[in-house]
Design an enzyme around this catalytic site. Structure first.
Site, PDB file in Angstrom:
ATOM      1  N   ARG A 165     -61.560 -10.317 -10.814  1.00 47.20           N
ATOM      2  CA  ARG A 165     -62.548  -9.494 -10.382  1.00 47.20           C
ATOM      3  C   ARG A 165     -63.844 -10.142  -9.516  1.00 47.20           C
ATOM      4  NH1 ARG A 165     -61.525  -8.373 -15.930  1.00 47.20           N
ATOM      5  NH2 ARG A 165     -60.557  -6.410 -16.288  1.00 47.20           N
ATOM      6  N   LYS A 190     -63.837  -8.921 -18.842  1.00 40.57           N
ATOM      7  CA  LYS A 190     -64.768  -7.937 -19.639  1.00 40.57           C
ATOM      8  C   LYS A 190     -64.683  -8.147 -21.051  1.00 40.57           C
ATOM      9  CE  LYS A 190     -64.260  -4.280 -16.284  1.00 40.57           C
ATOM     10  NZ  LYS A 190     -63.725  -2.774 -16.096  1.00 40.57           N
ATOM     11  N   HIS A 258     -62.637  -5.547  -4.300  1.00 48.40           N
ATOM     12  CA  HIS A 258     -61.460  -5.186  -5.507  1.00 48.40           C
ATOM     13  C   HIS A 258     -60.213  -4.663  -5.069  1.00 48.40           C
ATOM     14  CE1 HIS A 258     -61.498  -4.493  -9.623  1.00 48.40           C
ATOM     15  NE2 HIS A 258     -60.812  -3.400  -9.428  1.00 48.40           N
ATOM     16  N   ARG A 261     -57.785  -7.673  -5.517  1.00 50.10           N
ATOM     17  CA  ARG A 261     -57.095  -7.714  -6.968  1.00 50.10           C
ATOM     18  C   ARG A 261     -55.969  -6.619  -7.072  1.00 50.10           C
ATOM     19  NH1 ARG A 261     -58.652  -8.507 -12.560  1.00 50.10           N
ATOM     20  NH2 ARG A 261     -58.354  -6.470 -13.664  1.00 50.10           N
ATOM     21  N   HIS A 284     -56.122  -6.888 -18.405  1.00 36.47           N
ATOM     22  CA  HIS A 284     -56.071  -5.689 -18.928  1.00 36.47           C
ATOM     23  C   HIS A 284     -55.809  -5.816 -20.730  1.00 36.47           C
ATOM     24  CE1 HIS A 284     -55.167  -3.702 -14.804  1.00 36.47           C
ATOM     25  NE2 HIS A 284     -56.304  -3.944 -15.139  1.00 36.47           N
ATOM     26  N   TYR A 293     -49.861   0.272 -11.076  1.00 32.00           N
ATOM     27  CA  TYR A 293     -49.308  -0.546 -10.040  1.00 32.00           C
ATOM     28  C   TYR A 293     -47.881   0.158  -9.923  1.00 32.00           C
ATOM     29  CZ  TYR A 293     -53.627  -2.699 -10.211  1.00 32.00           C
ATOM     30  OH  TYR A 293     -55.100  -3.099 -10.233  1.00 32.00           O
TER      31      TYR A 293
END
Length: 312
Positions: A165, A190, A258, A261, A284, A293
């Site tokens: 990110r 995150k 982004h 990514r 994730h 994806y």
């Protein structure tokens, strides 16, 4: 939505401030998420002030009905908010009400029972492999200063080459990637979660070239990427550089930092990468987030089929 000078009584204002501090310190949410929740709940309280005819307190929150929450969502939708914005706003309100419920101040059952707006299904928009390579090339950067062009290329190469990110790349300390033999990078994502991601030789070379040209001393305890005056590099600088390249390279509007990514994940999957491994590389927490994806890859296969098959 009408703005009121005072949207909540002191008891609710104090409780909301405590909740926001808890999100950042105890829940370790990112500053951007906390800012979004602050904005969403502020809009909620502004709505309730007009809806109830005056600043609201905890007693008013405690007597809320699902119909009041639906009225808030309807107001936001009439103001142009989409399903994703409404869903995030409802999530912030629910979080605040659950916090107050744990304190024994309200009953959050009504907010929990309210169904969030259905989210539109949209696939990520990756760049083609050729366009991604052009975007990360130092020769294609449009910054006037050579060191700034090298910096932008290094940042973008990490986004595409390691799936970072933009906040993760710009948060890297200057002590990383000092040696040419380094092949793994420890990234804090995150929620303060750390993960290991591979670093390609081309990314190592890009970072080394940026270090060589950077006019500022890169203290190991400071940040790796610097702005024009030596301070932390603002994400808006990289986003602006990407917008300029979109025009110069004739790229679609979806070509953002982004999107690199997204391109990392999509291109790995297209070359036979394992979905679980890609999940770990992206950081994730849920496999369902990564599974989007597979839809991108399938869509691309069907596009190629329709374009190439003689009977399509």
């Amino acid at each position: 939505m009408q703005e009121f000078l005072i949207a909540a009584k002191p008891d609710l204002q104090a409780a909301r401030e405590s909740w926001l501090k808890m999100l950042g310190k105890e829940r370790r949410m990112s500053p951007l998420t906390v800012d979004a929740y602050e904005r969403d709940t502020r809009q909620f309280l502004q709505f309730l002030t007009g809806h109830c005819g005056g600043p609201v307190g905890i007693s008013d929150i405690a007597s809320l009905r699902p119909a009041d929450l639906r009225a808030f969502l309807a107001s936001r939708r009439n103001g142009g908010a989409g399903a994703r914005t409404l869903g995030r706003g409802l999530a912030g309100v629910r979080s605040l009400l659950r916090y107050l419920e744990r304190k024994g101040l309200v009953n959050a059952a009504g907010a929990t029972a309210l169904r969030a707006p259905r989210q539109p299904k949209s696939l990520p928009k990756p760049l083609t492999a050729l366009d991604a390579r052009r975007v990360v090339s130092v020769d294609e950067q449009l910054a006037e200063e050579p060191w700034a062009a090298a910096r932008d290329a290094a940042v973008l190469t990490l986004l595409y080459g390691s799936g970072l990110r933009i906040s993760e790349a710009l948060g890297l300390p200057a002590s990383v990637l000092l040696g040419s033999d380094e092949s793994v990078l420890r990234v804090t994502g995150k929620g303060g979660k750390t993960r290991l991601v591979p670093v390609l030789p081309v990314a190592l070379e890009a970072v080394a070239e940026y270090r060589r040209l950077c006019p500022y001393h890169l203290d190991p305890d400071g940040l790796l990427f610097r702005g024009a005056r030596g301070g932390p590099l603002n994400p808006a600088i990289i986003q602006r550089a990407m917008r300029k390249m979109r025009s110069a390279l004739n790229l679609p509007d979806t070509a953002t930092p982004h999107a690199l990514r997204h391109s990392f994940a999509t291109h790995l999957l297209g070359r036979g990468g394992d979905l679980r491994v890609i999940q770990e590389l992206l950081g994730h927490s849920s496999l369902s987030t990564t599974q989007v994806y597979t839809g991108v890859d399938t869509a691309r296969l069907l596009e190629i089929y329709d374009a190439a098959h003689p009977r399509a």
